[in-house]
Design an enzyme around this catalytic site. Structure first.
Site, PDB file in Angstrom:
ATOM      1  CG  HIS A   1     -77.511  16.828 -62.320  1.00 26.03           C
ATOM      2  ND1 HIS A   1     -76.955  17.659 -63.272  1.00 26.03           N
ATOM      3  CD2 HIS A   1     -77.958  17.661 -61.330  1.00 26.03           C
ATOM      4  CE1 HIS A   1     -77.075  18.918 -62.869  1.00 26.03           C
ATOM      5  NE2 HIS A   1     -77.668  18.947 -61.701  1.00 26.03           N
TER       6      HIS A   1
ATOM      7  CG  HIS B   1     -74.316  21.471 -58.534  1.00 26.88           C
ATOM      8  ND1 HIS B   1     -73.956  20.486 -59.419  1.00 26.88           N
ATOM      9  CD2 HIS B   1     -75.634  21.711 -58.776  1.00 26.88           C
ATOM     10  CE1 HIS B   1     -75.005  20.134 -60.157  1.00 26.88           C
ATOM     11  NE2 HIS B   1     -76.032  20.872 -59.795  1.00 26.88           N
TER      12      HIS B   1
ATOM     13  CG  HIS C   1     -84.348  21.199 -59.526  1.00 29.64           C
ATOM     14  ND1 HIS C   1     -84.148  21.222 -60.869  1.00 29.64           N
ATOM     15  CD2 HIS C   1     -83.111  21.211 -58.970  1.00 29.64           C
ATOM     16  CE1 HIS C   1     -82.847  21.239 -61.118  1.00 29.64           C
ATOM     17  NE2 HIS C   1     -82.194  21.249 -59.980  1.00 29.64           N
TER      18      HIS C   1
ATOM     19  CD  GLU D   1     -79.371  21.935 -62.376  1.00 29.22           C
ATOM     20  OE1 GLU D   1     -78.563  22.094 -61.475  1.00 29.22           O
ATOM     21  OE2 GLU D   1     -80.036  20.877 -62.500  1.00 29.22           O
TER      22      GLU D   1
END
Ligand code: DHB
Ligand code: FE
Length: 279
Positions: free
Chosen positions: A12, A59, A193, A240
């Site tokens: 995302h 977030h 990431h 995530e």
């Protein structure tokens, strides 16, 4: 009764949303990423799900250190796109199916998953970027969305195993809903990431591809991994990926992959995407 016909997982990355909103999808850097989703966009437009249960993480847009719910179920009628610092994304408001969401709340809590029920929450790139990737740029989203937000930002997040088991409880909840509804479940975030610190930009394509294999064939192995293993192998934000296990837990033991896509880089991140048929 309601049934889950498919699971979808996708990264995302917020820069993907910006590329769409700023009309850059045909630029050489971005084109291969958007091409990777073309098959899925056509597929989902033909499949026409009634509802998507969209597993994502906030977030620090709707929540902050003031309040850190582990699992959030969005129960309001609608959710607006969040302002993440440069104005809300120009995407439609997300419309829920509140009756179905209320059923999920009741079933999950009575099944011993103590969801935080949230009626006021703006939804950030974690939810809107997967919507854009799968549904393009319509005036209204063609599907109802039940937001399911997971804390993966502030330690301690739930374990991978807990996420997998929540998926199983979601399946029980969906299958006990008496109305005929075609439901899909999205798991979002990942893949590799790390967006801060000395390891910023870390990409582990081998780990990511093995994760995609195991997601199909042996998700138990993924559920057994610790947070530390996820973070060590695919970066601090790579954790995530535990949200993909909520999606996988909601599907049959045996699923058929219809589409798989992996691309590096998008911003600092590896982009992964898979579509799993739950027939
Ligand atoms: C970035 C942010 C994310 O939330 C994510 O999942 C991937 C990348 C970023 O800021 O580049
Ligand atoms: Fe993220």
């Amino acid at each position: 009764m309601a049934r889950i016909t498919a699971g979808v997982a996708t990264s995302h990355v917020p820069a993907i949303g910006a590329a769409i909103d700023l009309g850059k999808t045909k630029e050489p850097y971005w084109a291969p990423i958007f091409e990777g989703y073309e098959w899925s966009k056509t597929w989902i437009a033909e499949e026409k799900p009634d509802v998507v249960i969209l597993v994502y993480n906030d977030h620090a847009s709707a929540f902050s250190l003031e309040m850190i719910p582990t699992f959030v179920l969005g129960t309001a009628a609608e959710f607006k796109p969040a302002d993440e610092g440069w104005g809300p994304r120009p995407v439609p408001v997300v419309k829920n199916d509140p009756e179905f969401a209320a059923h999920l709340a009741q079933s999950l809590v009575l099944d011993e998953f103590d969801m935080t029920l949230v009626n006021k929450m703006d939804v950030d790139h974690g939810l809107t970027v997967p919507m854009s990737l799968m549904f393009g740029q319509p005036d209204e989203w063609p599907v109802k969305v039940v937001p399911l937000a997971v804390n993966v930002l502030q330690y301690p997040p739930p374990t991978a195993r807990r996420c997998f088991n929540l998926g199983k409880a979601i399946r029980r909840a969906v299958e006990s809903y008496p109305k005929d509804l075609k439901v899909m479940i999205f798991g979002t975030g990942g893949m590799s990431h790390q967006i801060h610190g000395p390891r910023a930009g870390l990409i582990n394509a081998e780990f990511d591809n093995k994760f995609l294999d195991l997601l199909v064939e042996d998700p138990e192995q993924l559920a057994a991994k610790s947070h530390l293993e996820y973070m060590r192998e695919c970066g601090a934000e790579g954790v995530e990926l535990i949200m993909w296990l909520i999606m996988r837990g909601a599907l049959n033991d045996h699923v058929t992959p219809l589409r798989r896509f992996y691309h590096v880089p998008a911003s600092n991140t590896a982009v992964g995407h898979i579509v799993l048929d739950n027939a």
